[in-house]
Design a protein around this motif. Sequence first.
Motif, PDB file in Angstrom:
ATOM      1  N   CYS A 235       0.807  -1.237   0.000  1.00 53.31           N
ATOM      2  CA  CYS A 235       0.000   0.000   0.000  1.00 53.31           C
ATOM      3  C   CYS A 235       0.835   1.279   0.000  1.00 53.31           C
ATOM      4  CB  CYS A 235      -0.931   0.009   1.207  1.00 53.31           C
ATOM      5  SG  CYS A 235      -0.105   0.355   2.783  1.00 53.31           S
TER       6      CYS A 235
ATOM      7  N   CYS B  66      -1.726  -3.779   6.398  1.00 54.49           N
ATOM      8  CA  CYS B  66      -1.750  -4.811   5.352  1.00 54.49           C
ATOM      9  C   CYS B  66      -1.493  -6.210   5.910  1.00 54.49           C
ATOM     10  CB  CYS B  66      -0.711  -4.492   4.274  1.00 54.49           C
ATOM     11  SG  CYS B  66      -1.149  -3.084   3.224  1.00 54.49           S
TER      12      CYS B  66
ATOM     13  N   LEU C 299     -10.528  -0.407  -0.532  1.00 55.68           N
ATOM     14  CA  LEU C 299      -9.294   0.377  -0.502  1.00 55.68           C
ATOM     15  C   LEU C 299      -9.622   1.842  -0.270  1.00 55.68           C
ATOM     16  CD1 LEU C 299      -7.154  -1.009  -3.492  1.00 55.68           C
ATOM     17  CD2 LEU C 299      -7.040  -1.643  -1.075  1.00 55.68           C
TER      18      LEU C 299
ATOM     19  N   VAL D 130      -8.001   5.397  -0.582  1.00 56.44           N
ATOM     20  CA  VAL D 130      -6.875   6.048  -1.246  1.00 56.44           C
ATOM     21  C   VAL D 130      -6.610   7.401  -0.604  1.00 56.44           C
ATOM     22  CG1 VAL D 130      -5.951   6.896  -3.438  1.00 56.44           C
ATOM     23  CG2 VAL D 130      -7.430   4.877  -3.400  1.00 56.44           C
TER      24      VAL D 130
ATOM     25  N   HIS E  82      -4.299   2.732   0.269  1.00 57.83           N
ATOM     26  CA  HIS E  82      -3.322   2.899  -0.810  1.00 57.83           C
ATOM     27  C   HIS E  82      -2.825   4.339  -0.707  1.00 57.83           C
ATOM     28  CE1 HIS E  82      -1.385   1.761  -4.613  1.00 57.83           C
ATOM     29  NE2 HIS E  82      -1.451   3.074  -4.859  1.00 57.83           N
TER      30      HIS E  82
ATOM     31  N   LYS F  78       1.710   7.072  -6.901  1.00 54.97           N
ATOM     32  CA  LYS F  78       1.497   5.614  -6.926  1.00 54.97           C
ATOM     33  C   LYS F  78       0.130   5.283  -7.518  1.00 54.97           C
ATOM     34  CE  LYS F  78       5.431   4.747  -4.926  1.00 54.97           C
ATOM     35  NZ  LYS F  78       6.538   4.081  -5.648  1.00 54.97           N
TER      36      LYS F  78
ATOM     37  N   GLU G 120       0.209   1.829  -9.578  1.00 56.36           N
ATOM     38  CA  GLU G 120       0.173   0.716  -8.639  1.00 56.36           C
ATOM     39  C   GLU G 120      -1.236   0.482  -8.092  1.00 56.36           C
ATOM     40  OE1 GLU G 120       4.367   2.237  -8.782  1.00 56.36           O
ATOM     41  OE2 GLU G 120       2.350   3.107  -8.771  1.00 56.36           O
ATOM     42  N   LEU G 121      -1.995   1.570  -7.938  1.00 57.60           N
ATOM     43  CA  LEU G 121      -3.383   1.448  -7.494  1.00 57.60           C
ATOM     44  C   LEU G 121      -4.222   0.728  -8.550  1.00 57.60           C
ATOM     45  CD1 LEU G 121      -5.865   2.100  -5.721  1.00 57.60           C
ATOM     46  CD2 LEU G 121      -5.959   4.332  -6.866  1.00 57.60           C
TER      47      LEU G 121
ATOM     48  N   ARG H 199      -3.528  -2.902  -8.527  1.00 57.21           N
ATOM     49  CA  ARG H 199      -4.177  -3.602  -7.408  1.00 57.21           C
ATOM     50  C   ARG H 199      -5.636  -3.900  -7.723  1.00 57.21           C
ATOM     51  NH1 ARG H 199      -3.004  -0.858  -1.615  1.00 57.21           N
ATOM     52  NH2 ARG H 199      -4.019  -2.791  -0.883  1.00 57.21           N
TER      53      ARG H 199
END
Length: 202
Positions: A61, A73, A83, A85, A106, A124, A127-128, A131
């Motif tokens: 995350c 996590c 999630l 954010v 995240h 990021k 990357e989110l 996921r």
Amino acid sequence: MSEYIAPLEKLIEQFRSLKGVGKKTATRLAFSILDFSDEQVQHFADAILDAKRSIVSCRQCFNISDTDLCRVCADEKRDPSILCVVEDAKAVMAFEKVKDYQGLYHVLHGAISPMDGIGPEQLKIKELVDRVAAGGVTEVILATNPTIEGETTAMYISKLLKPFAVKVSRLAYGVPVGGELEYADEVTLFRAMEGRRNMESK
């Protein structure tokens, strides 16, 4: 000519380099250090070095952690299908004080801000999306700060997530526009989380 002797001026400037620290606060902190014993100064310096060397990003995350996975996590009781954010680790800590949120996080490490040269690629965000694309996520709560940058980032992410079968919601802010989550109290954050709304991408 400097207002203070060179060693003190140098120390003040180091404190001023910290985000949100002005000259008055930096000067007060510098004089506090002068009142420390040599042993206290050494402990202070060691704590800074240890924190810098030991704190890493959670591989999942990107929250701050001292292990491969952060505590959130690694907690098997948390709901991995939700999630939240956020822009930074300070927001994670703010939400954790509420204790009613049981999903995962995240951390973006900032918000989109063209004026500051920060684009999606510096955050990021990829990357989110990865996921979410991996499956298992049913809701993404966009809890970026209620600022222009935070709203821009939230809208950008909602559009990226539109192709996925995932609910995208935004906090119903009781937080003042222009404010930051880390300074919000637990009740305000709880109500914001409870009243979150769906985001519709145009």
